[in-house]
Design a protein around this motif. Sequence first.
Motif, short mmCIF file in Angstrom:
data_model
loop_
_atom_site.label_atom_id
_atom_site.label_comp_id
_atom_site.label_asym_id
_atom_site.label_seq_id
_atom_site.Cartn_x
_atom_site.Cartn_y
_atom_site.Cartn_z
N ARG A 290 24.21 2.79 41.06
CA ARG A 290 23.58 2.17 39.91
C ARG A 290 22.80 1.14 40.32
NH1 ARG A 290 27.20 -0.08 36.42
NH2 ARG A 290 28.48 -0.49 38.22
N PHE A 291 23.19 0.40 41.19
CA PHE A 291 22.30 -1.05 41.33
C PHE A 291 21.49 -0.58 42.90
CE2 PHE A 291 25.24 -4.36 39.69
CZ PHE A 291 25.21 -3.62 38.31
N THR A 292 20.23 -1.18 42.86
CA THR A 292 19.51 -1.17 44.15
C THR A 292 19.19 -2.58 44.54
OG1 THR A 292 18.57 1.19 43.40
CG2 THR A 292 17.46 -0.03 45.12
N ILE A 293 19.45 -2.67 45.79
CA ILE A 293 18.73 -4.24 46.22
C ILE A 293 17.54 -4.03 47.15
CG2 ILE A 293 20.00 -3.91 48.65
CD1 ILE A 293 20.92 -6.81 48.31
N SER A 294 16.80 -4.78 47.14
CA SER A 294 15.40 -4.64 47.61
C SER A 294 14.96 -6.11 48.13
CB SER A 294 14.51 -3.92 47.11
OG SER A 294 14.12 -4.48 45.80
N ARG A 295 13.78 -6.16 48.85
CA ARG A 295 13.22 -7.74 49.21
C ARG A 295 11.79 -7.39 49.24
NH1 ARG A 295 16.55 -9.92 53.56
NH2 ARG A 295 14.92 -11.42 53.99
N ASP A 296 11.09 -8.39 49.25
CA ASP A 296 9.71 -8.51 49.67
C ASP A 296 9.48 -9.53 50.69
OD1 ASP A 296 7.01 -9.01 49.74
OD2 ASP A 296 6.60 -8.46 47.58
N ASN A 297 9.53 -9.33 51.94
CA ASN A 297 9.47 -10.47 52.82
C ASN A 297 8.05 -11.50 52.93
OD1 ASN A 297 11.93 -9.78 53.92
ND2 ASN A 297 10.96 -8.17 55.32
N ALA A 298 7.13 -10.85 52.43
CA ALA A 298 5.90 -11.65 52.23
C ALA A 298 6.10 -12.73 51.12
CB ALA A 298 4.65 -10.67 51.83
N LYS A 299 6.90 -12.34 50.18
CA LYS A 299 7.13 -13.15 49.10
C LYS A 299 8.44 -14.09 49.17
CE LYS A 299 4.56 -10.50 45.72
NZ LYS A 299 4.58 -9.87 44.15
N ASN A 300 9.28 -13.95 50.29
CA ASN A 300 10.50 -14.38 50.58
C ASN A 300 11.39 -14.16 49.14
OD1 ASN A 300 10.03 -15.56 53.05
ND2 ASN A 300 9.01 -17.22 52.19
N THR A 301 11.42 -12.98 48.49
CA THR A 301 12.14 -12.75 47.40
C THR A 301 12.97 -11.57 47.45
OG1 THR A 301 10.12 -13.65 45.90
CG2 THR A 301 11.68 -12.13 44.93
N MET A 302 14.25 -11.49 46.86
CA MET A 302 15.01 -10.39 46.95
C MET A 302 15.43 -10.05 45.31
SD MET A 302 19.14 -10.44 48.29
CE MET A 302 19.54 -11.80 47.40
N TYR A 303 15.57 -8.88 45.36
CA TYR A 303 15.79 -8.23 43.78
C TYR A 303 16.97 -7.43 44.06
CZ TYR A 303 10.72 -9.04 43.99
OH TYR A 303 9.68 -9.68 44.09
N LEU A 304 17.54 -7.30 42.49
CA LEU A 304 18.74 -6.46 42.43
C LEU A 304 18.18 -5.68 40.94
CD1 LEU A 304 21.48 -5.66 43.37
CD2 LEU A 304 22.48 -7.13 41.61
N GLN A 305 18.00 -4.43 41.29
CA GLN A 305 17.73 -3.54 39.87
C GLN A 305 18.97 -2.90 39.52
OE1 GLN A 305 14.90 -2.44 38.32
NE2 GLN A 305 16.55 -1.56 36.95
N MET A 306 19.63 -3.23 38.57
CA MET A 306 20.83 -2.75 38.09
C MET A 306 20.56 -1.85 36.81
SD MET A 306 22.72 -6.63 37.95
CE MET A 306 21.63 -7.13 36.66
N ASN A 307 21.06 -0.68 36.99
CA ASN A 307 21.06 0.43 35.82
C ASN A 307 22.32 0.84 35.68
OD1 ASN A 307 18.15 0.66 36.21
ND2 ASN A 307 18.35 2.04 37.97
N SER A 308 22.22 1.51 34.37
CA SER A 308 23.66 2.15 33.75
C SER A 308 24.66 1.04 33.75
CB SER A 308 24.20 3.16 34.70
OG SER A 308 23.20 4.31 34.78
N LEU A 309 24.27 -0.17 33.11
CA LEU A 309 25.25 -1.07 33.24
C LEU A 309 26.65 -1.08 32.27
CD1 LEU A 309 22.57 -3.99 33.29
CD2 LEU A 309 24.22 -3.80 35.00
#
Length: 110
Positions: free
Chosen positions: A63-82
Amino acid sequence: QVHLVESGGGFVQAGGSLTLSCAASGTIFTSAWYRQAPGKQRELVATITRGGTKNYADSVKGRFTISRDNAKNTMYLQMNSLKPEDTGVYYCNVPDMKLWGQGTQVTVSS
């Protein structure tokens, strides 16, 4: 000193989606998302290395997907089917630097 700032929390109905972001003010390596529900201990949700290796808690797998953009020093958490049990304050964390963000509230209504 590196700082972490989360954003993207909010209120959503069950089955909905949200995407959280964690922006770091400098280079970060292995990073994680934690969450804390009212009256409960903080729990690990997902981790990601700088190279992109990911791990998830069983409760969010698929349901959740973690990802990151190293160039932007940013991390994400996509949360579906909450689900309502996903409600809590979500924190980003960089364990080797002992860094925590300020947290962002996620509320899922049934």
